[in-house]
Design a protein around this motif. Structure first.
Motif, PDB file in Angstrom:
ATOM      1  N   CYS A   1       0.845  -1.197   0.000  1.00  0.00           N
ATOM      2  CA  CYS A   1       0.000   0.000   0.000  1.00  0.00           C
ATOM      3  C   CYS A   1       0.878   1.245   0.000  1.00  0.00           C
ATOM      4  O   CYS A   1       0.632   2.187  -0.770  1.00  0.00           O
ATOM      5  CB  CYS A   1      -0.925  -0.011   1.217  1.00  0.00           C
ATOM      6  SG  CYS A   1      -2.003   1.433   1.338  1.00  0.00           S
ATOM      7  N   ARG A   2       1.897   1.250   0.851  1.00  0.00           N
ATOM      8  CA  ARG A   2       2.797   2.405   0.894  1.00  0.00           C
ATOM      9  C   ARG A   2       3.499   2.596  -0.444  1.00  0.00           C
ATOM     10  O   ARG A   2       3.647   3.726  -0.916  1.00  0.00           O
ATOM     11  CB  ARG A   2       3.815   2.249   2.027  1.00  0.00           C
ATOM     12  CG  ARG A   2       3.181   2.354   3.410  1.00  0.00           C
ATOM     13  CD  ARG A   2       4.216   2.532   4.499  1.00  0.00           C
ATOM     14  NE  ARG A   2       5.269   1.547   4.496  1.00  0.00           N
ATOM     15  CZ  ARG A   2       5.245   0.395   5.170  1.00  0.00           C
ATOM     16  NH1 ARG A   2       4.188   0.065   5.896  1.00  0.00           N
ATOM     17  NH2 ARG A   2       6.271  -0.433   5.124  1.00  0.00           N
ATOM     18  N   ARG A   3       3.915   1.513  -1.080  1.00  0.00           N
ATOM     19  CA  ARG A   3       4.580   1.632  -2.391  1.00  0.00           C
ATOM     20  C   ARG A   3       3.662   2.294  -3.414  1.00  0.00           C
ATOM     21  O   ARG A   3       4.113   3.104  -4.237  1.00  0.00           O
ATOM     22  CB  ARG A   3       5.030   0.266  -2.892  1.00  0.00           C
ATOM     23  CG  ARG A   3       6.305  -0.192  -2.257  1.00  0.00           C
ATOM     24  CD  ARG A   3       6.829  -1.483  -2.893  1.00  0.00           C
ATOM     25  NE  ARG A   3       7.432  -2.280  -1.849  1.00  0.00           N
ATOM     26  CZ  ARG A   3       7.010  -3.469  -1.443  1.00  0.00           C
ATOM     27  NH1 ARG A   3       5.993  -4.058  -2.025  1.00  0.00           N
ATOM     28  NH2 ARG A   3       7.626  -4.097  -0.472  1.00  0.00           N
ATOM     29  N   LEU A   4       2.382   1.939  -3.371  1.00  0.00           N
ATOM     30  CA  LEU A   4       1.444   2.574  -4.297  1.00  0.00           C
ATOM     31  C   LEU A   4       1.264   4.057  -3.969  1.00  0.00           C
ATOM     32  O   LEU A   4       1.091   4.879  -4.874  1.00  0.00           O
ATOM     33  CB  LEU A   4       0.099   1.841  -4.295  1.00  0.00           C
ATOM     34  CG  LEU A   4       0.107   0.533  -5.087  1.00  0.00           C
ATOM     35  CD1 LEU A   4      -1.152  -0.280  -4.806  1.00  0.00           C
ATOM     36  CD2 LEU A   4       0.234   0.817  -6.578  1.00  0.00           C
ATOM     37  N   HIS A   5       1.320   4.415  -2.688  1.00  0.00           N
ATOM     38  CA  HIS A   5       1.293   5.832  -2.316  1.00  0.00           C
ATOM     39  C   HIS A   5       2.509   6.554  -2.887  1.00  0.00           C
ATOM     40  O   HIS A   5       2.390   7.656  -3.432  1.00  0.00           O
ATOM     41  CB  HIS A   5       1.283   5.996  -0.789  1.00  0.00           C
ATOM     42  CG  HIS A   5      -0.066   5.922  -0.177  1.00  0.00           C
ATOM     43  ND1 HIS A   5      -0.807   4.770  -0.157  1.00  0.00           N
ATOM     44  CD2 HIS A   5      -0.814   6.855   0.443  1.00  0.00           C
ATOM     45  CE1 HIS A   5      -1.952   5.010   0.458  1.00  0.00           C
ATOM     46  NE2 HIS A   5      -1.976   6.271   0.838  1.00  0.00           N
ATOM     47  N   TYR A   6       3.692   5.948  -2.737  1.00  0.00           N
ATOM     48  CA  TYR A   6       4.913   6.570  -3.255  1.00  0.00           C
ATOM     49  C   TYR A   6       4.814   6.731  -4.770  1.00  0.00           C
ATOM     50  O   TYR A   6       5.182   7.781  -5.310  1.00  0.00           O
ATOM     51  CB  TYR A   6       6.161   5.747  -2.924  1.00  0.00           C
ATOM     52  CG  TYR A   6       6.316   5.389  -1.470  1.00  0.00           C
ATOM     53  CD1 TYR A   6       5.884   6.230  -0.446  1.00  0.00           C
ATOM     54  CD2 TYR A   6       6.903   4.184  -1.107  1.00  0.00           C
ATOM     55  CE1 TYR A   6       6.036   5.881   0.890  1.00  0.00           C
ATOM     56  CE2 TYR A   6       7.061   3.836   0.227  1.00  0.00           C
ATOM     57  CZ  TYR A   6       6.626   4.678   1.216  1.00  0.00           C
ATOM     58  OH  TYR A   6       6.773   4.321   2.522  1.00  0.00           O
TER      59      TYR A   6
ATOM     60  N   GLY B   1      -5.581   7.826  -7.166  1.00  0.00           N
ATOM     61  CA  GLY B   1      -5.871   6.526  -7.781  1.00  0.00           C
ATOM     62  C   GLY B   1      -4.931   5.441  -7.283  1.00  0.00           C
ATOM     63  O   GLY B   1      -5.365   4.364  -6.867  1.00  0.00           O
ATOM     64  N   CYS B   2      -3.650   5.728  -7.297  1.00  0.00           N
ATOM     65  CA  CYS B   2      -2.657   4.747  -6.808  1.00  0.00           C
ATOM     66  C   CYS B   2      -2.850   4.479  -5.317  1.00  0.00           C
ATOM     67  O   CYS B   2      -2.847   3.330  -4.873  1.00  0.00           O
ATOM     68  CB  CYS B   2      -1.243   5.256  -7.063  1.00  0.00           C
ATOM     69  SG  CYS B   2      -0.754   5.264  -8.791  1.00  0.00           S
TER      70      CYS B   2
END
Length: 120
Positions: A24-29, A60-61
């Motif tokens: 989830c954090r990677r998608l935020h980044y 979206g990410c």
């Protein structure tokens, strides 16, 4: 009903606990970096007609990460300003290798509160 926070620091601890899954954090980044790239591209070209890509890329990410991995409701829906700021602070904490320490502190604080102890 929305939870009340006494300070932004308290909110950020909550925010980190809502982002424990690294995917989830990677998608935020990814979303935040896409936004920066789009802003740079639009600035260099002087073409802002596709400005609507900014929230689409960023949120979206991030929301995809919440729905697929965290399985929780994005904090943006309840705390839009604090969440927006926290996205950038979390990115900064990750880039400066401070995130693991802050996540550990947030978990310890939550455990202490659940046990009725004072927060560390």
């Amino acid at each position: 009903m929305a939870q009340r926070f006494h300070s932004y620091h308290d909110f950020y601890r909550y925010y980190l606990l809502e982002h424990q899954d690294p995917r989830c954090r990677r998608l935020h980044y990814l979303g935040s970096l896409l936004v920066l790239g789009l802003v740079l591209d639009m600035s260099l070209r002087g073409d802002w007609q596709h400005w609507w890509w900014l929230p689409l890329a960023g949120y979206g990410c991030a929301w995809l990460g919440h729905f697929l991995f965290e399985r929780n409701r994005p904090a943006t829906l309840r705390y839009p300003f604090y969440s927006f700021v926290s996205d950038w602070i979390m990115l900064k904490d990750w880039l400066t290798n401070q995130l693991d320490h802050k996540l550990t502190q947030a978990k310890a604080n939550a455990a202490a509160q659940a046990d009725g102890r004072s927060a560390p």
